[in-house]
Design a protein around this motif. Structure first.
Motif, short mmCIF file in Angstrom:
data_model
loop_
_atom_site.label_atom_id
_atom_site.label_comp_id
_atom_site.label_asym_id
_atom_site.label_seq_id
_atom_site.Cartn_x
_atom_site.Cartn_y
_atom_site.Cartn_z
N ILE A 39 0.84 -1.20 0.00
CA ILE A 39 0.00 0.00 0.00
C ILE A 39 0.87 1.25 0.00
O ILE A 39 0.63 2.20 -0.75
CB ILE A 39 -0.95 -0.01 1.22
CG1 ILE A 39 -1.95 -1.16 1.11
CG2 ILE A 39 -1.69 1.32 1.33
CD1 ILE A 39 -2.77 -1.39 2.36
N GLU A 86 -9.62 -1.58 3.83
CA GLU A 86 -9.96 -0.24 4.32
C GLU A 86 -9.87 -0.17 5.84
O GLU A 86 -9.35 0.80 6.39
CB GLU A 86 -11.35 0.16 3.85
CG GLU A 86 -11.43 0.51 2.38
CD GLU A 86 -12.77 1.13 2.00
OE1 GLU A 86 -12.92 2.35 2.18
OE2 GLU A 86 -13.65 0.39 1.54
N MET A 89 -6.25 -0.16 6.87
CA MET A 89 -5.62 1.15 6.68
C MET A 89 -6.02 2.11 7.80
O MET A 89 -5.21 2.93 8.24
CB MET A 89 -5.99 1.72 5.32
CG MET A 89 -5.39 0.94 4.15
SD MET A 89 -5.92 1.54 2.51
CE MET A 89 -5.05 3.12 2.48
N LYS A 100 -5.32 3.90 -2.11
CA LYS A 100 -6.67 3.41 -1.88
C LYS A 100 -7.49 3.49 -3.16
O LYS A 100 -8.22 2.55 -3.52
CB LYS A 100 -7.35 4.23 -0.78
CG LYS A 100 -8.75 3.77 -0.42
CD LYS A 100 -9.30 4.62 0.71
CE LYS A 100 -10.72 4.22 1.07
NZ LYS A 100 -11.26 5.06 2.18
#
Length: 220
Positions: A39, A86, A89, A100
């Motif tokens: 990410i 999500e 994160m 994202k």
């Protein structure tokens, strides 16, 4: 001598606190670390591309690599957990809006149109046709797992966005992107239900018909 002037030595007698108690737990932490790294790397790549610090070819190559690694790593890190990416994160306070968007919503690199003559366009058309057929065959064979369908739609979306002279409202792009966003919002181990499977096949079939209509318009 005033000992208060000097910092206290570290008490090495204090016991160390291990994050894991066995190899299975250690592997779980390693998988979470890998997901975090992918990410973060995607966020840096997107920022570099937005600032013209990397060319289109290098960006596309690296982005495709990260997208491919993401689903595999997401499955390994979160596959047996109810946590989504999500949520992951948020828990680890990852401020990565571009990652994202790319990983969870788009699922393909920033598009670029094919250029460089008829040979390149012909290759893009050939690839797009093959990706349509492969995706429809997979759905027809009752493949419904996210980690089976998402790569196929990602390849198809990537090919569609390279077609030259397509209108902004080109229906196949919108339909495939909508499905890709839906699958990107699910976990790799999730399975779409039978109704979704039938709808996906219908959307792919109608998109392929629209794609063929586009090809005929280009030969006039």
């Amino acid at each position: 001598m005033n000992s208060g002037k000097w910092p206290k030595a570290i008490d090495e007698s204090s016991p160390e606190i291990d994050l894991y108690e066995n190899s299975r737990e250690r592997k779980a932490y390693d998988n979470l670390a890998d997901l975090y790294a992918i990410i973060t790397a995607t966020e840096h790549l997107e920022r570099a591309y937005a600032n013209d610090a990397i060319d289109q070819a290098a960006y596309t190559r690296e982005c495709n690599k990260l997208l491919s690694q993401f689903k595999i790593t997401e499955n390994a890190a979160l596959g047996k957990d109810s946590m989504t990416t999500e949520t992951f994160m948020r828990v680890y306070q990852m401020d990565c809006p571009r990652a994202k968007e790319r990983l969870l919503r788009m699922g393909v690199p920033e598009p670029t149109k094919t250029s460089g003559g008829d040979a390149n366009v012909a290759m893009t058309v050939k690839d797009t046709t093959q990706h349509f057929i492969t995706a429809m065959d997979a759905v027809k064979l009752d493949q419904r797992a996210v980690d089976e369908l998402q790569p196929l739609l990602s390849d198809l979306m990537s090919a569609l966005t390279q077609l030259p002279d397509v209108p902004n409202d080109f229906a196949p792009n919108h339909k495939v992107r909508r499905w890709l966003e839906k699958l990107n919002g699910m976990r790799a181990v999730d399975i779409i239900d039978e109704d979704d499977s039938r709808q996906l096949y219908h959307d792919l079939d109608s998109s392929y018909t629209e794609f063929e209509r586009y090809l005929r318009s280009q030969t006039r």
